[in-house]
Design a protein around this motif. Structure first.
Motif, PDB file in Angstrom:
ATOM      1  N   VAL A  37     -22.517   3.682  49.933  1.00 23.12           N
ATOM      2  CA  VAL A  37     -21.031   4.145  49.354  1.00 23.12           C
ATOM      3  C   VAL A  37     -21.589   5.948  49.424  1.00 23.12           C
ATOM      4  O   VAL A  37     -21.118   6.951  49.344  1.00 23.12           O
ATOM      5  CB  VAL A  37     -20.820   4.176  47.937  1.00 23.12           C
ATOM      6  CG1 VAL A  37     -19.927   5.147  47.130  1.00 23.12           C
ATOM      7  CG2 VAL A  37     -20.538   2.685  47.565  1.00 23.12           C
ATOM      8  N   THR A  38     -22.953   6.273  49.198  1.00 27.11           N
ATOM      9  CA  THR A  38     -23.265   7.512  48.972  1.00 27.11           C
ATOM     10  C   THR A  38     -23.362   8.032  50.569  1.00 27.11           C
ATOM     11  O   THR A  38     -22.028   9.453  50.806  1.00 27.11           O
ATOM     12  CB  THR A  38     -25.375   7.900  48.733  1.00 27.11           C
ATOM     13  OG1 THR A  38     -25.290   7.210  47.874  1.00 27.11           O
ATOM     14  CG2 THR A  38     -25.149   9.267  49.320  1.00 27.11           C
ATOM     15  N   MET A  39     -23.430   7.585  51.765  1.00 29.67           N
ATOM     16  CA  MET A  39     -23.261   7.313  52.882  1.00 29.67           C
ATOM     17  C   MET A  39     -21.477   8.337  53.188  1.00 29.67           C
ATOM     18  O   MET A  39     -20.915   8.531  53.563  1.00 29.67           O
ATOM     19  CB  MET A  39     -23.097   7.143  54.011  1.00 29.67           C
ATOM     20  CG  MET A  39     -22.702   7.055  55.240  1.00 29.67           C
ATOM     21  SD  MET A  39     -22.911   5.352  57.308  1.00 29.67           S
ATOM     22  CE  MET A  39     -21.694   4.362  55.932  1.00 29.67           C
ATOM     23  N   PRO A  98     -15.807  -0.329  42.984  1.00 30.98           N
ATOM     24  CA  PRO A  98     -16.451   0.349  44.219  1.00 30.98           C
ATOM     25  C   PRO A  98     -15.242   1.294  44.137  1.00 30.98           C
ATOM     26  O   PRO A  98     -15.888   3.388  44.689  1.00 30.98           O
ATOM     27  CB  PRO A  98     -16.808   0.115  44.823  1.00 30.98           C
ATOM     28  CG  PRO A  98     -18.147  -1.722  43.792  1.00 30.98           C
ATOM     29  CD  PRO A  98     -16.420  -1.509  42.756  1.00 30.98           C
ATOM     30  N   PHE A  99     -14.462   1.156  44.409  1.00 31.21           N
ATOM     31  CA  PHE A  99     -13.053   1.589  44.874  1.00 31.21           C
ATOM     32  C   PHE A  99     -13.501   2.792  44.215  1.00 31.21           C
ATOM     33  O   PHE A  99     -12.716   3.766  45.122  1.00 31.21           O
ATOM     34  CB  PHE A  99     -12.198   1.213  45.179  1.00 31.21           C
ATOM     35  CG  PHE A  99     -10.802   1.081  45.709  1.00 31.21           C
ATOM     36  CD1 PHE A  99     -10.566   1.397  47.170  1.00 31.21           C
ATOM     37  CD2 PHE A  99      -9.703   2.135  44.985  1.00 31.21           C
ATOM     38  CE1 PHE A  99      -9.382   2.009  47.527  1.00 31.21           C
ATOM     39  CE2 PHE A  99      -8.612   2.829  45.576  1.00 31.21           C
ATOM     40  CZ  PHE A  99      -8.370   3.274  47.255  1.00 31.21           C
ATOM     41  N   VAL A 100     -13.115   2.567  42.768  1.00 29.25           N
ATOM     42  CA  VAL A 100     -12.619   4.179  41.912  1.00 29.25           C
ATOM     43  C   VAL A 100     -13.702   4.953  41.709  1.00 29.25           C
ATOM     44  O   VAL A 100     -12.906   5.986  41.899  1.00 29.25           O
ATOM     45  CB  VAL A 100     -12.438   3.220  40.330  1.00 29.25           C
ATOM     46  CG1 VAL A 100     -12.249   3.893  39.372  1.00 29.25           C
ATOM     47  CG2 VAL A 100     -10.908   2.658  40.792  1.00 29.25           C
ATOM     48  N   ILE A 101     -14.631   4.338  42.415  1.00 28.14           N
ATOM     49  CA  ILE A 101     -16.240   5.521  41.988  1.00 28.14           C
ATOM     50  C   ILE A 101     -15.554   6.498  42.978  1.00 28.14           C
ATOM     51  O   ILE A 101     -16.067   7.425  43.597  1.00 28.14           O
ATOM     52  CB  ILE A 101     -17.227   4.401  42.503  1.00 28.14           C
ATOM     53  CG1 ILE A 101     -17.744   3.388  41.354  1.00 28.14           C
ATOM     54  CG2 ILE A 101     -18.697   5.772  42.344  1.00 28.14           C
ATOM     55  CD1 ILE A 101     -18.262   3.020  40.511  1.00 28.14           C
ATOM     56  N   VAL A 102     -15.644   5.567  44.728  1.00 29.12           N
ATOM     57  CA  VAL A 102     -15.308   6.180  45.731  1.00 29.12           C
ATOM     58  C   VAL A 102     -14.047   7.584  45.873  1.00 29.12           C
ATOM     59  O   VAL A 102     -14.276   8.666  46.281  1.00 29.12           O
ATOM     60  CB  VAL A 102     -15.064   5.582  46.853  1.00 29.12           C
ATOM     61  CG1 VAL A 102     -14.664   6.090  48.267  1.00 29.12           C
ATOM     62  CG2 VAL A 102     -16.304   4.407  47.152  1.00 29.12           C
ATOM     63  N   LEU A 150     -10.092   3.287  54.885  1.00 29.82           N
ATOM     64  CA  LEU A 150     -11.084   2.670  55.539  1.00 29.82           C
ATOM     65  C   LEU A 150     -12.697   2.205  54.082  1.00 29.82           C
ATOM     66  O   LEU A 150     -12.838   0.580  54.123  1.00 29.82           O
ATOM     67  CB  LEU A 150     -12.076   4.075  56.129  1.00 29.82           C
ATOM     68  CG  LEU A 150     -11.472   3.614  57.080  1.00 29.82           C
ATOM     69  CD1 LEU A 150     -12.060   5.451  57.596  1.00 29.82           C
ATOM     70  CD2 LEU A 150     -10.850   3.001  57.996  1.00 29.82           C
ATOM     71  N   THR A 151     -12.228   2.693  52.720  1.00 32.12           N
ATOM     72  CA  THR A 151     -13.393   2.007  51.326  1.00 32.12           C
ATOM     73  C   THR A 151     -12.534   0.988  51.138  1.00 32.12           C
ATOM     74  O   THR A 151     -13.704  -0.128  51.202  1.00 32.12           O
ATOM     75  CB  THR A 151     -12.781   3.392  50.877  1.00 32.12           C
ATOM     76  OG1 THR A 151     -12.646   3.769  51.089  1.00 32.12           O
ATOM     77  CG2 THR A 151     -14.065   2.744  49.179  1.00 32.12           C
ATOM     78  N   ALA A 152     -11.026   0.481  51.427  1.00 34.60           N
ATOM     79  CA  ALA A 152     -10.642  -1.102  50.837  1.00 34.60           C
ATOM     80  C   ALA A 152     -10.549  -0.966  51.894  1.00 34.60           C
ATOM     81  O   ALA A 152     -10.663  -3.438  51.534  1.00 34.60           O
ATOM     82  CB  ALA A 152      -9.258  -0.492  50.796  1.00 34.60           C
ATOM     83  N   THR A 153     -10.706  -1.158  52.951  1.00 38.56           N
ATOM     84  CA  THR A 153     -11.138  -2.037  54.778  1.00 38.56           C
ATOM     85  C   THR A 153     -12.109  -2.311  55.334  1.00 38.56           C
ATOM     86  O   THR A 153     -13.395  -2.870  54.806  1.00 38.56           O
ATOM     87  CB  THR A 153      -9.777  -2.347  55.292  1.00 38.56           C
ATOM     88  OG1 THR A 153      -9.773  -0.405  55.607  1.00 38.56           O
ATOM     89  CG2 THR A 153      -8.650  -2.141  54.350  1.00 38.56           C
ATOM     90  N   TRP A 154     -12.482  -1.135  56.199  1.00 34.89           N
ATOM     91  CA  TRP A 154     -13.229  -1.494  56.923  1.00 34.89           C
ATOM     92  C   TRP A 154     -14.604  -1.121  56.425  1.00 34.89           C
ATOM     93  O   TRP A 154     -15.849  -2.027  56.812  1.00 34.89           O
ATOM     94  CB  TRP A 154     -13.017   0.216  58.779  1.00 34.89           C
ATOM     95  CG  TRP A 154     -14.176   0.257  59.163  1.00 34.89           C
ATOM     96  CD1 TRP A 154     -15.108   1.715  59.330  1.00 34.89           C
ATOM     97  CD2 TRP A 154     -14.252  -0.786  60.706  1.00 34.89           C
ATOM     98  NE1 TRP A 154     -15.509   0.610  60.421  1.00 34.89           N
ATOM     99  CE2 TRP A 154     -15.396  -0.007  60.727  1.00 34.89           C
ATOM    100  CE3 TRP A 154     -13.644  -1.809  60.655  1.00 34.89           C
ATOM    101  CZ2 TRP A 154     -16.026  -0.700  62.385  1.00 34.89           C
ATOM    102  CZ3 TRP A 154     -14.020  -2.836  62.470  1.00 34.89           C
ATOM    103  CH2 TRP A 154     -15.192  -1.700  63.099  1.00 34.89           C
ATOM    104  N   TRP A 155     -14.621  -0.422  55.490  1.00 29.71           N
ATOM    105  CA  TRP A 155     -15.928   0.184  55.279  1.00 29.71           C
ATOM    106  C   TRP A 155     -16.177  -0.810  53.864  1.00 29.71           C
ATOM    107  O   TRP A 155     -17.568  -1.772  53.938  1.00 29.71           O
ATOM    108  CB  TRP A 155     -16.530   1.644  54.675  1.00 29.71           C
ATOM    109  CG  TRP A 155     -16.403   2.479  55.303  1.00 29.71           C
ATOM    110  CD1 TRP A 155     -16.862   2.387  56.964  1.00 29.71           C
ATOM    111  CD2 TRP A 155     -15.589   3.641  55.393  1.00 29.71           C
ATOM    112  NE1 TRP A 155     -16.495   3.831  56.928  1.00 29.71           N
ATOM    113  CE2 TRP A 155     -16.081   4.632  56.358  1.00 29.71           C
ATOM    114  CE3 TRP A 155     -14.964   4.332  54.161  1.00 29.71           C
ATOM    115  CZ2 TRP A 155     -15.186   5.893  56.434  1.00 29.71           C
ATOM    116  CZ3 TRP A 155     -14.516   5.358  54.724  1.00 29.71           C
ATOM    117  CH2 TRP A 155     -14.517   6.505  55.982  1.00 29.71           C
TER     118      TRP A 155
END
Length: 499
Positions: free
Chosen positions: A433-435, A382-386, A486-491
């Protein structure tokens, strides 16, 4: 004569853009059938490409493009075989219903009501009073005035649901401060403050759900594509809070580094603000009623689902109704009608309709499969996708002058991409992830033409386009890095990344 030549050149550019859009549409519609893609889906993709060329080239007004898109959906998609049953035609009446379905979307009601609310805030002068009151407390030092300008941008994001309206409220105040300092309009101080007012507006478009129309586009599309999926005002606020809390001061530091004011900046700015604030006099009853309505509305938005069943659109419509009522309201319908950009609402509704048509005709799913294969996302994390998709959206935004149009064109594809990788076994939260990728849609930091609010600031003649881009590149890179962090942590901790 120079103006005539410019108009002539602009006319030629528009004709070229329109011709290219028609050519792209013709190629897509007349091309041989593609394996795995229904004819209706192929035509829907052609309409999407037609729309993208129109939006990028600005060959026609955005509102005109919306009518063209709706007409093409009716004619081209309506005459295509039904994706569910190739033996029958979709039909013009059914395609017409698809083309206008966006107007019945909950998100369109939110945008319409929000635009009227923004008109009320402006009509009463509340936005100007808030801006002046904030700037009156920051002193005469350029650092303080920059901080005050950024603070105004943050505060207005909660009250004025229109990026263009927010910057339009701040621009005359900033120009007054520049004049009071005795500085020319093309000074570095003027560039610092004016670019800052535009860039903080883009940051807060990410920070507050109701701050920009493209966020409502996301709400409309995600609700149709994923039954039951929704994002409340508070959900969005909690998710985006770390982003804007870091990006606002970081944007100020970056702008100061690139547009450090002249050493000879004098006094006078504070006095000019104080005089303008004094000229407004005490708060009127209309301002108090608007401020009270805004405060109550913020509380209702923040407690949606948790304390009551009113969604964001419904509560905003109720608030607008109160502001329009005789005696207790703050403006007449004639005032609202003249102040609201109705063309934006039409584009917004048709954009949602186009996204829905792409999904219903399986055009979005086919394009999603192509993107998944091109970027090898089928087995990515998911991280790579973002990381990949957000970079893609930031680059694509270079060609769009409207984030609403960008969201309408690409969010349906983003949703289909995420659904495709989810079916491949990747544990990804499609709605979450869309958000996150919707946040990237508001990255209008790079070019003057990337957002209407940038154009409002640029129109003052206080800075050159290259000045905006110089600092904009660094702001974009910083925002992208923060998005990934933030994708790797908070979200991820909030559960928005992994399914």
């Amino acid at each position: 004569m120079a103006a005539s030549a410019a108009e002539g050149g602009d006319g030629v550019r528009r004709w070229i853009g329109l011709g290219l859009a028609i050519a792209v549409l013709a190629v897509a519609v007349l091309a041989p059938p593609v394996a795995g893609l229904p004819v209706a889906g192929q035509r829907a993709i052609g309409i999407l490409l037609f729309a993208v060329v129109l939006w990028v080239s600005e060959a026609v007004d955005l509102t005109v493009s919306a009518f063209l898109i709706a007409a093409l959906i009716i004619v081209l998609v309506g005459s295509a075989p039904d994706p569910q049953d190739a033996q029958r035609i979709i039909g013009l009446s059914r395609a017409r219903d698809w083309a206008i379905a966006g107007f019945a979307n909950n998100a369109v009601a939110l945008v319409g009501a929000a635009l009227v609310f923004a008109a009320a805030v402006t009509a009463t002068g509340l936005d100007r009073r808030i801006a002046l009151a904030t700037l009156s407390r920051v002193g005469t030092r350029p650092q303080g005035i920059l901080a005050g300008t950024l603070a105004v941008g943050v505060l207005l994001a909660f009250l004025v649901p229109s990026a263009t309206a927010r910057v339009s409220a701040v621009v005359p105040i900033v120009l007054g401060i520049i004049a009071a300092f005795g500085m020319p309009r093309d000074s570095r101080l003027a560039a610092l403050l004016m670019i800052g007012s535009a860039q903080v507006c883009s940051v807060m478009n990410i920070g507050v759900l109701t701050a920009a129309a493209q966020n409502a586009t996301f709400l409309g599309l995600i609700g149709r594509a994923i039954p039951g999926a929704t994002v409340t005002w508070l959900d969005w606020f909690i998710a985006a809070a770390p982003f804007w809390l870091v990006m606002v001061p970081l944007t100020g530091l970056i702008l100061w580094r690139f547009h450090t004011p002249e050493a000879e900046v004098g006094a006078g700015g504070e006095g000019a603000v104080a005089r303008e604030l004094a000229a407004l006099g005490p708060m009127s009853g209309a301002e108090w009623r608007t401020l009270l309505t805004a405060a109550v509305l913020l509380c209702v938005w923040a407690t949606e689902v948790r304390l009551h069943a009113l969604d964001t659109a419904s509560s905003t419509m109720i608030a607008v109704t109160l502001l329009l009522l005789p005696r207790i309201g703050v403006m007449s319908w004639k005032q609202a009608q003249a102040s609201v950009p109705w063309g934006t609402l039409i584009l917004f509704a048709v954009g949602i309709a186009l996204g829905t048509v792409l999904v219903q005709t399986r055009g979005a799913a086919w394009m999603a499969g192509m993107i998944v294969d091109a970027f090898a996302l089928r087995h990515a994390t998911p991280f790579v996708i973002v990381a990949v998709m957000s970079a893609f959206l930031i680059v694509v935004h270079l060609g769009f002058a409207s984030a609403t149009a960008l969201a309408a064109a690409f969010i349906p594809i983003v949703i289909s991409v995420l659904q495709e990788v989810a079916r491949a076994g990747v544990p990804v939260n499609v709605a979450g992830v869309t958000m996150i990728l919707q946040f990237a849609v508001s990255f209008g930091f790079l070019l003057v033409v990337s957002a209407p609010q940038n154009m409002v600031a640029f129109g003052t003649g206080t800075f050159a386009a290259r000045d905006f881009t110089r600092s904009g590149v660094v702001i974009t890179l910083a925002g992208y890095a923060l998005l990934l962090l933030l994708t790797a942590t908070w979200w991820d901790w909030l559960g928005y990344v992994r399914g």
